[in-house]
Design a protein around this motif. Structure first.
Motif, PDB file in Angstrom:
ATOM      1  N   GLY A  84       0.841  -1.213  -0.003  1.00  0.00           N
ATOM      2  CA  GLY A  84       0.128  -0.171   0.007  1.00  0.00           C
ATOM      3  C   GLY A  84       0.940   1.602   0.294  1.00  0.00           C
ATOM      4  O   GLY A  84       0.196   2.098   0.234  1.00  0.00           O
ATOM      5  N   HIS A 117       6.699   3.351   4.466  1.00  0.00           N
ATOM      6  CA  HIS A 117       6.098   3.684   6.054  1.00  0.00           C
ATOM      7  C   HIS A 117       6.559   4.530   6.652  1.00  0.00           C
ATOM      8  O   HIS A 117       5.155   5.098   8.045  1.00  0.00           O
ATOM      9  CB  HIS A 117       5.087   2.087   6.113  1.00  0.00           C
ATOM     10  CG  HIS A 117       4.481   1.614   5.181  1.00  0.00           C
ATOM     11  ND1 HIS A 117       2.633   1.864   5.419  1.00  0.00           N
ATOM     12  CD2 HIS A 117       4.468   0.208   4.530  1.00  0.00           C
ATOM     13  CE1 HIS A 117       2.206   1.613   4.087  1.00  0.00           C
ATOM     14  NE2 HIS A 117       3.456   0.556   3.746  1.00  0.00           N
ATOM     15  N   ALA A 172      -3.336  -0.006  -0.823  1.00  0.00           N
ATOM     16  CA  ALA A 172      -4.076   0.510   0.178  1.00  0.00           C
ATOM     17  C   ALA A 172      -5.763   0.008   0.320  1.00  0.00           C
ATOM     18  O   ALA A 172      -5.981  -0.217   1.591  1.00  0.00           O
ATOM     19  CB  ALA A 172      -3.504   1.606   0.696  1.00  0.00           C
ATOM     20  N   GLY A 183      -2.043  -3.452   3.350  1.00  0.00           N
ATOM     21  CA  GLY A 183      -1.850  -4.000   2.154  1.00  0.00           C
ATOM     22  C   GLY A 183      -2.160  -4.958   1.635  1.00  0.00           C
ATOM     23  O   GLY A 183      -3.229  -5.562   2.302  1.00  0.00           O
TER      24      GLY A 183
END
Ligand code: PLP
Length: 414
Positions: A235, A242, A315, A342
């Motif tokens: 994602g 992240h 995502a 994700g």
């Protein structure tokens, strides 16, 4: 002649009886055709591919733009002379560096995930002049001797000892253990942003940032193995995005070839490249690495990821998949956890030795999945990022039915 029995007999006689038995037990037929999220066997039965080649088929099977790019390259020049400038490799390197975490400017191309890891480990040693590599328990980095030394599972290592010296393993997600293990002899810490084969383990918040800090303090490098997590799977473009962490070295493979060509890539900073290749550009090489057909596929793949918004899609659809599994599968007795990031999702079972049975039950319902190599209790779902919401719904419903039937079968046995 593609009949299941004759191919199974060829497997038993010339590939390996163990593999022949395993595929037969799960009920797998003979693959002959694939398109998008679907695969067909020689009997004409269609399946929804929720394994996605362990992360290879992020664009689905046979994406037309990748096929077209590869066909054009095939007609012009499939392999490189390795003496001229190779323009397709140069383009792929520029494009890949363009989407990589900041600071990763250089790319070495190879042909697989394990090769990309081998290069990363060698580069770390050459760049630091240190021998030590710290890796994580349950981590998976491939099965060539160097990569296997980093892979954290005894089952795959013991037959091949002695492995490469200088490797240590610490529990994944444990920052204190990582800090204690990284020292003045450490060349690098190698880690997955989400452990894939280890059982789809998402690390605690701040883990990767903490590793970055620990490596900086010790003068060691941080290697992010994004062979499975990279290119939108979690994602974000990269799993380390992240946490906004910038590694010194990053590995990529699997999805990079668009599900059409095999390719691996090891990215590094200017500082790493200078120390590795500054004096000798031939210090690490690969005959087929950077070949024009694979690089044409990589360029097309990066374009498709961008043009079709597949990172964002991963995502969004990942959230739909996770919600569906949490409401439909998690309440069942046999399911102990649903987790992921994700479209990299794991369903953990409450019992050992039933993963294969569940895989077979899902196959019967037309959905392809597998368990994770280092943790057979976890069924992994890694569908193409082009999967539709309807297909996600079908897979979730099939999983629920498959779990229910597996529970019934087990109740009959106990
Ligand atoms: C994180 C990671 N690294 C490396 C590898 C090895 O890749 P390959 O099988 O292409 O050698 C894998 C394969 O699953 C992987 O998941």
């Amino acid at each position: 002649m593609n009949s299941r029995d004759s191919v199974a007999a060829q497997y038993a006689a010339h590939v390996g009886p163990g593999m022949a038995r395993l595929l037969s037990f799960a009920g797998f037929g003979v693959e002959v055709r694939a398109e998008g999220c679907s695969v067909w066997d020689s009997e004409g039965t269609g399946y929804l591919d929720f394994l996605g080649g362990f992360g290879v088929f992020s664009l689905g099977h046979r994406h037309p733009r990748v096929l077209d790019a590869v066909r054009r390259q095939l007609e012009a020049m499939p392999l490189s002379c390795k003496t001229f400038f190779n323009p397709v490799m140069a383009e792929a390197a520029e494009r890949l560096a363009g989407v990589a975490p900041e600071g990763l400017e250089y790319v070495f191309f190879s042909n697989s995930g394990a090769e990309s890891v081998e290069a990363a480990l060698k580069f770390a040693r050459a760049a630091t002049g240190r021998p030590g590599i710290v890796a994580t328990e349950g981590g998976y980095h491939g099965k060539t001797l160097g990569a296997l030394s980093a892979t954290g599972r005894e089952k795959y290592q013991s037959a091949f000892r002695p492995l490469v010296p200088g490797f240590a393993h610490v529990p994944y997600g444990d920052l204190a253990a990582a800090r204690a293990a990284v020292g003045p002899e450490t060349a690098a810490f190698i880690v997955e942003a989400v452990q894939g084969e280890g059982g789809i383990i998402v690390p605690p918040e701040g883990y990767l940032a903490g590793l970055r800090e620990a490596c900086d303090t010790a003068g060691a490098l941080l290697i992010l193995d994004e062979v499975q997590t990279g290119l939108g799977r979690t994602g974000a473009m990269w799993g380390c995005d992240h946490e906004g962490v910038r590694p010194d070295i990053l590995t990529s493979a699997k999805a990079l070839g668009g599900g059409v060509m095999p390719i691996g890539a090891t990215l590094g900073t200017h500082a790493v490249w200078d120390r590795v290749f500054g004096e000798n550009p031939f210090l690490h090489t690969s005959t087929f690495g950077g070949n024009p057909m694979a690089c044409a596929a990589a360029v097309a793949t990066l374009e498709v990821l961008r043009d079709e918004g597949l990172v964002e899609r991963s995502a969004q659809l990942g959230a739909v998949l996770m919600d569906g599994l949490r409401s439909e599968a998690l309440p069942l007795d046999l399911v102990s956890d649903v987790r992921g990031r994700g479209l990299m999702v794991g369903v953990e079972l409450a019992m050992d030795e039933v993963g294969e049975l569940l895989v077979a039950q899902l196959l019967k319902r037309g959905v392809i999945v597998a368990y994770t190599l280092n943790n057979p209790r976890v069924i992994r779902l890694e569908p193409p990022l082009v999967v539709s919401e309807d297909q996600v719904g079908r897979a979730v419903a099939a999983l629920r039915e498959a779990v229910l039937e597996t529970q019934e079968l087990l109740a009959g046995v106990v």
